[in-house]
Design an enzyme around this catalytic site. Structure first.
Site, PDB file in Angstrom:
ATOM      1  N   ASP A 123       5.841 -23.336 -25.139  1.00 18.02           N
ATOM      2  CA  ASP A 123       6.110 -23.033 -23.665  1.00 18.02           C
ATOM      3  C   ASP A 123       4.912 -24.082 -23.050  1.00 18.02           C
ATOM      4  OD1 ASP A 123       7.370 -20.460 -21.843  1.00 18.02           O
ATOM      5  OD2 ASP A 123       6.124 -22.052 -20.944  1.00 18.02           O
TER       6      ASP A 123
ATOM      7  N   LEU B 119       4.106 -23.304 -20.019  1.00 18.37           N
ATOM      8  CA  LEU B 119       3.544 -22.527 -18.879  1.00 18.37           C
ATOM      9  C   LEU B 119       3.547 -22.977 -17.457  1.00 18.37           C
ATOM     10  CD1 LEU B 119      -0.014 -21.264 -20.554  1.00 18.37           C
ATOM     11  CD2 LEU B 119       2.575 -20.009 -20.761  1.00 18.37           C
TER      12      LEU B 119
ATOM     13  N   THR C 146       6.233 -22.529 -15.599  1.00 21.37           N
ATOM     14  CA  THR C 146       6.736 -21.294 -15.002  1.00 21.37           C
ATOM     15  C   THR C 146       6.413 -20.125 -15.957  1.00 21.37           C
ATOM     16  OG1 THR C 146       8.895 -21.847 -15.724  1.00 21.37           O
ATOM     17  CG2 THR C 146       8.480 -22.536 -13.544  1.00 21.37           C
TER      18      THR C 146
ATOM     19  N   ASP D   7       5.029 -29.174 -24.030  1.00 22.80           N
ATOM     20  CA  ASP D   7       6.212 -29.459 -23.382  1.00 22.80           C
ATOM     21  C   ASP D   7       7.485 -29.646 -24.527  1.00 22.80           C
ATOM     22  OD1 ASP D   7       7.883 -32.322 -22.477  1.00 22.80           O
ATOM     23  OD2 ASP D   7       7.204 -30.836 -20.724  1.00 22.80           O
TER      24      ASP D   7
ATOM     25  N   SER E 181      15.271 -23.860 -13.792  1.00 24.89           N
ATOM     26  CA  SER E 181      16.622 -23.258 -13.325  1.00 24.89           C
ATOM     27  C   SER E 181      16.737 -22.634 -11.793  1.00 24.89           C
ATOM     28  CB  SER E 181      16.321 -21.712 -14.175  1.00 24.89           C
ATOM     29  OG  SER E 181      15.034 -21.177 -13.834  1.00 24.89           O
TER      30      SER E 181
ATOM     31  N   TYR F 165      21.712 -28.129 -11.394  1.00 25.45           N
ATOM     32  CA  TYR F 165      21.298 -27.430 -12.375  1.00 25.45           C
ATOM     33  C   TYR F 165      22.406 -27.070 -13.358  1.00 25.45           C
ATOM     34  CZ  TYR F 165      20.347 -22.790 -14.637  1.00 25.45           C
ATOM     35  OH  TYR F 165      20.420 -21.902 -15.504  1.00 25.45           O
TER      36      TYR F 165
ATOM     37  N   LYS G 175      22.996 -28.301 -17.471  1.00 26.20           N
ATOM     38  CA  LYS G 175      23.353 -27.393 -18.537  1.00 26.20           C
ATOM     39  C   LYS G 175      24.465 -27.589 -19.128  1.00 26.20           C
ATOM     40  CE  LYS G 175      19.743 -24.334 -18.380  1.00 26.20           C
ATOM     41  NZ  LYS G 175      18.925 -23.777 -19.664  1.00 26.20           N
TER      42      LYS G 175
END
Ligand code: UDP
Length: 316
Positions: A31, A33, A35, A51, A72, A136, A140
């Protein structure tokens, strides 16, 4: 199994990582970090701050990847689509290339109901048209499309889980977004005194009380589906499952339940419709129930809100 959980410091990823550790798996959380929160990485999991485009070295010896790391926020995706294409699609393609290089041929992907856009019928089935209404959802869906292709040509084994409205908390793991757009945490922030009121985005929808109807799924139930998905991965196949509780609740109903659970009066301000919000989004989860034996155990909205409220009151 040796598993990599990308985005395992985020809300859903941390709950899945915790359940995987509890089930005895060897878990590495990757992660950046951007978010997430490092203290959400469960005890017993290894943490790599990186990343998703830098996952290569951490993939040594990994049997499967559970991929949550993504941007998201729907509104942000409309304003800054490049970020969503670069991170959600570009980042995932880099991750898939690194996986191929390291011989990792299994993935569970965190997809979304936003891939469907404005539905033609309710509840939504996996075979329904996918017409996302924002970058978004489009990013996906593009990953879902890539996974289908890679399953065909590379023998990748993939499962995509299309989440509806994830809510609630799993023990100490709760929703902690810096920019909070979701309904339940925003309503509960009124009860903690962090906000004065909650805005209801539109009361003129074609629904029984005029507010939007959504399918709320408890994060513990959602997470459990990932463990089942992991066991259902088959080489050369890409399986897609919706994940919701199968019952719709309106914004007004959610606020009423929050009032009951918190004992707070929760003042409401009626606002404009939020662009791009479909009136009703309810999942048919019949396919995952039938094929993987998944069943929601905490589907009652009262349980979902109580768990979110308990975790919030204990940790603020
Ligand atoms: N909503 C609202 N006020 C808020 C946040 C959300 O009225 O402060 C509404 C939103 O318009 C939608 C529903 O609550 O109809 C669920 O929104 P959320 O952002 O939680 O999830 P989404 O369905 O957009 O993924």
């Amino acid at each position: 199994m040796r598993l990599m959980v990308t985005g395992g410091a985020g809300y859903v990823g941390s709950v899945v990582a915790a359940q995987l550790v509890e089930a005895g798996h060897d878990v590495t959380v990757l992660d950046d970090l951007s978010t997430g929160h490092e203290d959400a990485v469960p005890d017993g999991a290894r943490f790599v701050r990186a990343d998703i485009t830098q996952a290569h070295d951490a993939l040594d010896g990994v049997d499967a990847v559970l991929h949550f790391a993504a941007k998201s926020l729907v509104g942000e995706s409309v304003a800054k689509p490049g970020r969503y294409w670069a991170n959600n699609l570009g980042g995932t393609l880099a991750l898939l290339d690194a996986m191929r290089d390291k011989g990792v041929a299994k993935i569970v992907f965190s997809s979304t109901a936003a891939t469907y856009g404005e539905p033609e019928r309710s509840p939504i089935q996996e075979s329904d048209p996918t017409r996302p209404t924002n970058p978004y959802g489009a990013s996906k869906l593009a990953v879902d499309t890539a996974l289908t292709a890679f399953a065909q040509v590379r023998g990748l084994g993939a499962v995509s889980l299309r989440y509806f409205n994830v809510a609630g908390a799993h023990g100490r793991y709760r929703e902690r977004h810096t920019v909070e757009t979701h309904l339940i945490p925003n309503v509960l922030k009124v009860a903690t005194g962090e906000r004065d009121n909650v805005s209801v985005f539109g009361t003129d929808y074609p629904t029984p009380d005029g507010t939007c109807v959504r399918d709320y799924i408890h994060v513990s139930d959602l997470a459990r589906a990932h463990l089942l998905a992991l066991g259902a991965i088959a080489p050369g196949e890409h399986k897609i499952y919706n994940l919701g509780s199968g019952t719709g609740f309106s914004v007004q109903e959610v606020i009423s339940v929050c009032r009951e659970v918190t004992g707070h009066q929760i003042p409401v301000v009626v606002g404009e419709r939020r662009p791009g919000d479909p009136a009703v989004l309810v999942a048919s989860s019949a396919k995952i129930q039938r094929e993987l034996g998944w069943k929601p155990e905490r589907a009652a909205l009262g349980d979902i809100v109580s768990d979110a409220w308990r975790a919030l009151s204990q940790n603020t």
